[in-house]
Design an enzyme around this catalytic site. Structure first.
Site, PDB file in Angstrom:
ATOM      1  CB  SER A 197      -0.964  -0.041   1.189  1.00 19.46           C
ATOM      2  OG  SER A 197      -1.977   0.914   1.063  1.00 19.46           O
ATOM      3  CG  ASP A 355      -6.763  -2.350  -3.736  1.00 21.32           C
ATOM      4  OD1 ASP A 355      -7.153  -1.255  -3.265  1.00 21.32           O
ATOM      5  OD2 ASP A 355      -5.581  -2.733  -3.682  1.00 21.32           O
ATOM      6  CG  HIS A 385      -6.099  -1.844   0.038  1.00 22.13           C
ATOM      7  ND1 HIS A 385      -5.139  -1.606  -0.914  1.00 22.13           N
ATOM      8  CD2 HIS A 385      -5.620  -1.311   1.195  1.00 22.13           C
ATOM      9  CE1 HIS A 385      -4.138  -0.939  -0.367  1.00 22.13           C
ATOM     10  NE2 HIS A 385      -4.395  -0.762   0.913  1.00 22.13           N
TER      11      HIS A 385
END
Length: 415
Positions: A197, A355, A385
């Site tokens: 991320s 995501d 995610h």
């Protein structure tokens, strides 16, 4: 009538709770109620933190951190899978706090792999000292005989861009120095940088900088990016629109994280959601720059679907000037030119169908490939995610375990 009141109250409360909890999820996501409960817990945490901030207590990020760290500690204790042979040290690299994991094998005349890991959390949350990050790094160190260095870079609200990036870059340069490589008996030809991320953002940016720095005698041989966030110019890509309400990273939340990271006014949120900040009247965003994140050219047809690009002809005046880091490749690695990408190390990019950041990763994979870089893109059709970190009880998901195993297997075969 009085007898009916408890029943009415109970039904009303049940409906209210169900309304708060329930979020429609795609059929492909397994164990949907578990994800719904995790998301409800996170949203509740954020609401309570905002209330505390409104009442004049801690900054809301500080409150969220405290709650998350406490829960991560409990999860780590119950399901972290401590590797007894792995030596763990909390030290500093070039003044930056790091945690070093040393495997039990090797080091006595045998060179080992090296890996620098950078955690996610929207440049505001997270630590690798507790919970799943710690468990993953211990596991990788033990299984792959790897010296793992996780970076505890500074976070918002204490700092903004470029401080987190500079922290990671300083730690990386120290880690790659011949002295440190020799101290930990690391093979200089087998050193990776990885992150998930926002950590994937920092890992990609650091990999680009190290790759083009001719003063560095040792460079990263591979990069592993787990659903990385790579650009802040287009919040209307197909994945941002398709997954805008999919937990745990909502489209609105990702824009919020970007504004915080770049030190921008949060009142710009609606402008950014509409792509007004990247409208055609911003001459600093050249056609060449726009082409580097043109999803209509970079995404495969199955992910473009029937979406249309949102290109604003004339947006709000001054939006770009108010956020100087917006076009900085250190913040948005997807904006790097081909002359930079061609020097980057082999890449592993993990993306998830559900995501908002899916298309960032897919576009970066395509651009690296176009530059001649070898890329492996592991795409999880049932992924969302955060799943990479959801591997320990009570929050384990099968897709998370598969994603982690894919990451470790790729490193075993390519590092």
């Amino acid at each position: 009538m009085m007898r009916l009141l408890p029943a009415v109250a109970t039904v009303s409360l049940t409906v209210a709770v169900a309304y708060y909890l329930y979020i429609p999820l795609p059929d492909a996501i397994q164990e949907p109620w578990k994800l719904i409960m995790i998301d409800a817990g996170f949203r509740t945490m954020m609401h309570l933190a905002s209330l505390k901030a409104w009442l004049g207590f801690d900054h809301y990020i500080t409150s969220i951190r405290q709650s998350m760290d406490g829960f991560a500690g409990m999860v780590g204790e119950s399901g972290g899978g401590v590797m007894p042979g792995v030596k763990v040290s909390d030290i500093t690299f070039a003044g930056v706090p790091v945690r070093v994991y040393e495997p039990p094998a090797g080091g006595e005349g045998h060179l080992r792999r090296g890996l620098m890991f950078i955690h996610g959390g929207g440049w505001a949350l997270g630590t690798t000292k507790k919970g799943s990050y710690d468990a993953i790094n211990r596991m990788l160190s033990d299984e792959l005989n790897t010296v793992v260095v996780s970076v505890e870079y500074r976070l918002f609200p204490e700092v903004h861009f470029p401080v987190p990036y500079l922290d990671c870059l300083a730690a990386a340069k120290h880690f790659l120095s011949p002295e440190v490589q020799a101290r930990y008996a690391i093979d200089p030809e087998r050193v990776a940088v990885a992150g998930d991320s926002a950590g994937g953002n920092l890992a990609a940016a650091v990999a680009q900088e190290i790759s083009t720095d001719e003063t560095m005698s040792v460079k990263f041989s591979v990069q592993a990016l787990i659903y990385p966030v790579l650009q802040a110019l287009d919040f209307n890509t197909p994945s941002y629109l398709q997954n805008q309400n999919i937990p745990v990273l909502y489209r609105l939340l990702m824009v919020h994280f970007w504004l915080q990271y770049l030190g921008a006014d949060l009142s710009l949120q609606s402008q950014w959601l509409a792509n007004n900040h990247s409208s055609l009247h911003h001459t600093s965003i050249t056609p060449e720059l726009r082409a580097r994140l043109d999803w209509t050219a970079l995404l495969p047809p199955k992910h473009k679907q029937n979406y249309r690009p949102v290109i604003v002809k004339k947006g709000s005046q001054g939006t770009g000037k108010e956020v100087p880091g917006l076009l900085d490749v250190r913040a948005s690695p997807l904006l790097a030119g081909p002359e930079v990408l061609v020097k980057c190390p082999r890449a592993y990019i993990l993306t998830c169908e559900y995501d908002v950041l899916r298309d960032d990763g897919l576009m970066y994979a395509r651009r690296l490939q176009d530059a001649g870089v070898s890329v492996t893109n592991d795409h999880y059709e049932d992924g969302f995610h955060g799943c990479f970190s959801l591997i320990t009880w009570p929050m384990e998901f099968d897709v998370g375990k598969r994603a982690l195993r894919g990451y470790i297997n790729w490193l075993q075969n390519n590092l």
